[in-house]
Design a protein around this motif. Structure first.
Motif, PDB file in Angstrom:
ATOM      1  N   ALA A  26      27.036  54.366  12.136  1.00  0.00           N
ATOM      2  CA  ALA A  26      28.097  53.390  12.345  1.00  0.00           C
ATOM      3  C   ALA A  26      29.118  53.454  11.220  1.00  0.00           C
ATOM      4  O   ALA A  26      30.328  53.378  11.449  1.00  0.00           O
ATOM      5  N   THR A  27      28.638  53.589   9.993  1.00  0.00           N
ATOM      6  CA  THR A  27      29.535  53.711   8.850  1.00  0.00           C
ATOM      7  C   THR A  27      30.435  54.927   8.988  1.00  0.00           C
ATOM      8  O   THR A  27      31.639  54.875   8.710  1.00  0.00           O
ATOM      9  N   THR A  28      29.832  56.056   9.446  1.00  0.00           N
ATOM     10  CA  THR A  28      30.612  57.277   9.633  1.00  0.00           C
ATOM     11  C   THR A  28      31.685  57.084  10.699  1.00  0.00           C
ATOM     12  O   THR A  28      32.827  57.504  10.540  1.00  0.00           O
ATOM     13  N   ARG A  29      31.318  56.400  11.789  1.00  0.00           N
ATOM     14  CA  ARG A  29      32.290  56.166  12.860  1.00  0.00           C
ATOM     15  C   ARG A  29      33.445  55.309  12.355  1.00  0.00           C
ATOM     16  O   ARG A  29      34.612  55.581  12.626  1.00  0.00           O
ATOM     17  N   ASP A  30      33.104  54.241  11.624  1.00  0.00           N
ATOM     18  CA  ASP A  30      34.156  53.358  11.118  1.00  0.00           C
ATOM     19  C   ASP A  30      35.105  54.108  10.191  1.00  0.00           C
ATOM     20  O   ASP A  30      36.314  53.941  10.257  1.00  0.00           O
ATOM     21  N   ALA A  31      34.513  54.949   9.314  1.00  0.00           N
ATOM     22  CA  ALA A  31      35.338  55.719   8.383  1.00  0.00           C
ATOM     23  C   ALA A  31      36.257  56.667   9.138  1.00  0.00           C
ATOM     24  O   ALA A  31      37.419  56.860   8.771  1.00  0.00           O
ATOM     25  N   ALA A  32      35.733  57.269  10.219  1.00  0.00           N
ATOM     26  CA  ALA A  32      36.540  58.210  10.995  1.00  0.00           C
ATOM     27  C   ALA A  32      37.714  57.495  11.657  1.00  0.00           C
ATOM     28  O   ALA A  32      38.822  58.023  11.726  1.00  0.00           O
ATOM     29  N   ARG A  33      37.481  56.259  12.148  1.00  0.00           N
ATOM     30  CA  ARG A  33      38.552  55.523  12.816  1.00  0.00           C
ATOM     31  C   ARG A  33      39.637  55.103  11.827  1.00  0.00           C
ATOM     32  O   ARG A  33      40.815  55.031  12.159  1.00  0.00           O
ATOM     33  N   GLN A  34      39.185  54.788  10.579  1.00  0.00           N
ATOM     34  CA  GLN A  34      40.142  54.336   9.589  1.00  0.00           C
ATOM     35  C   GLN A  34      40.987  55.478   9.038  1.00  0.00           C
ATOM     36  O   GLN A  34      42.038  55.255   8.451  1.00  0.00           O
ATOM     37  N   THR A  35      40.515  56.705   9.209  1.00  0.00           N
ATOM     38  CA  THR A  35      41.204  57.852   8.646  1.00  0.00           C
ATOM     39  C   THR A  35      41.878  58.639   9.767  1.00  0.00           C
ATOM     40  O   THR A  35      41.213  59.200  10.618  1.00  0.00           O
ATOM     41  N   THR A  39      40.030  66.362  10.009  1.00  0.00           N
ATOM     42  CA  THR A  39      39.349  67.244   9.067  1.00  0.00           C
ATOM     43  C   THR A  39      38.774  68.435   9.805  1.00  0.00           C
ATOM     44  O   THR A  39      38.175  68.288  10.875  1.00  0.00           O
ATOM     45  N   ARG A  40      38.943  69.622   9.221  1.00  0.00           N
ATOM     46  CA  ARG A  40      38.346  70.820   9.791  1.00  0.00           C
ATOM     47  C   ARG A  40      36.955  71.006   9.204  1.00  0.00           C
ATOM     48  O   ARG A  40      36.748  70.892   7.986  1.00  0.00           O
ATOM     49  N   VAL A  41      36.005  71.291  10.080  1.00  0.00           N
ATOM     50  CA  VAL A  41      34.629  71.527   9.649  1.00  0.00           C
ATOM     51  C   VAL A  41      34.122  72.799  10.320  1.00  0.00           C
ATOM     52  O   VAL A  41      34.792  73.384  11.171  1.00  0.00           O
ATOM     53  N   SER A  42      32.939  73.217   9.924  1.00  0.00           N
ATOM     54  CA  SER A  42      32.385  74.458  10.483  1.00  0.00           C
ATOM     55  C   SER A  42      32.082  74.322  11.964  1.00  0.00           C
ATOM     56  O   SER A  42      32.384  75.214  12.762  1.00  0.00           O
ATOM     57  N   TYR A  59      20.527  58.145  20.821  1.00  0.00           N
ATOM     58  CA  TYR A  59      21.850  57.668  21.180  1.00  0.00           C
ATOM     59  C   TYR A  59      22.786  58.860  21.315  1.00  0.00           C
ATOM     60  O   TYR A  59      22.533  59.931  20.773  1.00  0.00           O
ATOM     61  N   ILE A  60      23.852  58.670  22.059  1.00  0.00           N
ATOM     62  CA  ILE A  60      24.825  59.735  22.302  1.00  0.00           C
ATOM     63  C   ILE A  60      25.855  59.724  21.178  1.00  0.00           C
ATOM     64  O   ILE A  60      26.441  58.694  20.859  1.00  0.00           O
ATOM     65  N   ALA A  61      26.077  60.881  20.556  1.00  0.00           N
ATOM     66  CA  ALA A  61      27.039  60.952  19.451  1.00  0.00           C
ATOM     67  C   ALA A  61      27.461  62.390  19.225  1.00  0.00           C
ATOM     68  O   ALA A  61      26.841  63.334  19.724  1.00  0.00           O
ATOM     69  N   ASP A  62      28.566  62.544  18.457  1.00  0.00           N
ATOM     70  CA  ASP A  62      28.979  63.848  17.949  1.00  0.00           C
ATOM     71  C   ASP A  62      28.367  64.035  16.566  1.00  0.00           C
ATOM     72  O   ASP A  62      28.167  63.060  15.819  1.00  0.00           O
ATOM     73  N   VAL A  63      28.095  65.280  16.207  1.00  0.00           N
ATOM     74  CA  VAL A  63      27.567  65.594  14.876  1.00  0.00           C
ATOM     75  C   VAL A  63      28.433  66.699  14.286  1.00  0.00           C
ATOM     76  O   VAL A  63      28.575  67.767  14.873  1.00  0.00           O
ATOM     77  N   ALA A  64      29.017  66.423  13.120  1.00  0.00           N
ATOM     78  CA  ALA A  64      29.878  67.398  12.440  1.00  0.00           C
ATOM     79  C   ALA A  64      29.111  68.030  11.283  1.00  0.00           C
ATOM     80  O   ALA A  64      28.421  67.348  10.523  1.00  0.00           O
ATOM     81  N   VAL A  65      29.246  69.358  11.157  1.00  0.00           N
ATOM     82  CA  VAL A  65      28.527  70.113  10.135  1.00  0.00           C
ATOM     83  C   VAL A  65      29.510  71.032   9.417  1.00  0.00           C
ATOM     84  O   VAL A  65      30.351  71.675  10.054  1.00  0.00           O
ATOM     85  N   ARG A  69      25.818  71.380   5.777  1.00  0.00           N
ATOM     86  CA  ARG A  69      25.499  69.960   5.624  1.00  0.00           C
ATOM     87  C   ARG A  69      26.073  69.142   6.770  1.00  0.00           C
ATOM     88  O   ARG A  69      27.168  69.434   7.269  1.00  0.00           O
ATOM     89  N   ILE A  70      25.338  68.115   7.176  1.00  0.00           N
ATOM     90  CA  ILE A  70      25.865  67.166   8.145  1.00  0.00           C
ATOM     91  C   ILE A  70      26.857  66.263   7.434  1.00  0.00           C
ATOM     92  O   ILE A  70      26.524  65.627   6.437  1.00  0.00           O
ATOM     93  N   VAL A  71      28.095  66.202   7.938  1.00  0.00           N
ATOM     94  CA  VAL A  71      29.137  65.427   7.267  1.00  0.00           C
ATOM     95  C   VAL A  71      29.662  64.282   8.127  1.00  0.00           C
ATOM     96  O   VAL A  71      30.489  63.494   7.657  1.00  0.00           O
ATOM     97  N   GLY A  72      29.197  64.186   9.352  1.00  0.00           N
ATOM     98  CA  GLY A  72      29.651  63.086  10.193  1.00  0.00           C
ATOM     99  C   GLY A  72      28.788  62.935  11.422  1.00  0.00           C
ATOM    100  O   GLY A  72      28.359  63.928  12.011  1.00  0.00           O
ATOM    101  N   ILE A  73      28.516  61.671  11.798  1.00  0.00           N
ATOM    102  CA  ILE A  73      27.778  61.363  13.018  1.00  0.00           C
ATOM    103  C   ILE A  73      28.456  60.162  13.664  1.00  0.00           C
ATOM    104  O   ILE A  73      28.686  59.154  12.999  1.00  0.00           O
TER     105      ILE A  73
END
Length: 237
Positions: A26-35, A39-42, A59-65, A69-73
């Motif tokens: 949830a924290t990652t999602r909130d940060a993504a919405r605020q920004t 960001t480009r990731v692998s 739960y259904i989600a995107d995972v950025a790597v 390293r996992i950098v976003g969920i």
């Protein structure tokens, strides 16, 4: 010590990667919405069914790597990946931790660890049942620290932790005889445990149905594991 406690303690040693909790997501999602900046990731794995390892519901989600390293969920992550993979209908989870592995010398023969990686295992804890790597395995290593140094220097497809085997140490010091160890032999085995822990071993294991580890009595085992006191590392018998 039950298996769950053992898993928690050895996971910290093995360096396994966790997807984190719903709160983290949830924290990652909130940060993504605020920004608003993209960001480009692998890689981004889209619409995956996430089993995050906490025991909660998937739960259904995107995972950025990126950079291994996992950098976003979160849902609809703003990150864009060099690879974008649609995992709708498929599951994604942290790498599995094999807390009772006998890989050891096998990793020297095949550092790709293909048989484990294909099953989703990314961290192994070897040196179980009182048996840890030494020259008797046909390996070039005399002890656990020399094996772990080799892994660090040469790399492997899995994270590797190793316990030191009480049976292996008994074979080195006492031999295969069915007798009590002398006080001097116990002192030597205790020193070897101390050296192994200092060199990265994540605990001590014993296999009391195997030769020669099964010839050890309780007093011997209690003495040789004294270097574990205060370390938080387990004795697995």
């Amino acid at each position: 010590m039950d298996r769950r406690t053992f898993l928690v303690r050895t996971a910290a040693v093995g360096g396994g990667l966790s997807l984190g909790s719903h709160a983290v997501a949830a924290t990652t999602r909130d940060a993504a919405r605020q920004t608003a900046v993209t960001t480009r990731v692998s890689a981004v794995f889209r619409r995956a069914t996430v089993y995050d390892g906490t025991g909660g519901d998937p739960y259904i989600a995107d995972v950025a790597v990126t950079g291994g390293r996992i950098v976003g969920i979160g849902k609809d992550l703003a990150e864009r990946g060099d690879q974008e993979l649609d995992l709708a209908g498929l599951a994604i989870a942290p790498g599995f931790i094999d807390t009772h592995s006998h890989t050891g010398a096998g990793l020297v023969r095949d550092a790709s660890a293909a048989s484990k990686v294909r099953q989703g295992v990314t961290t192994e804890v070897t040196g179980q049942d009182g048996s840890s790597i030494d020259r008797d395995d046909g390996s070039p290593f005399t002890d656990v620290p020399s094996f772990l140094r080799w892994v660090d220097e040469n790399g492997a497809a899995v994270n590797m932790a190793s316990m030191v085997g009480a049976g292996t140490l008994r074979g080195q010091v006492v031999g295969s005889a069915d007798r009590r160890a002398t006080a001097e032999e116990i002192t030597r085995m205790t020193a070897l445990v101390r050296d192994a822990v200092a060199g990265g071993a994540c605990g001590v294991s014993s296999g009391l149905e195997y030769t020669p580890g099964g010839y050890a009595d309780a007093a011997e085992l209690e003495q040789i594991v004294t270097p574990l006191r205060g370390t938080g590392l387990p004795f697995a018998s």
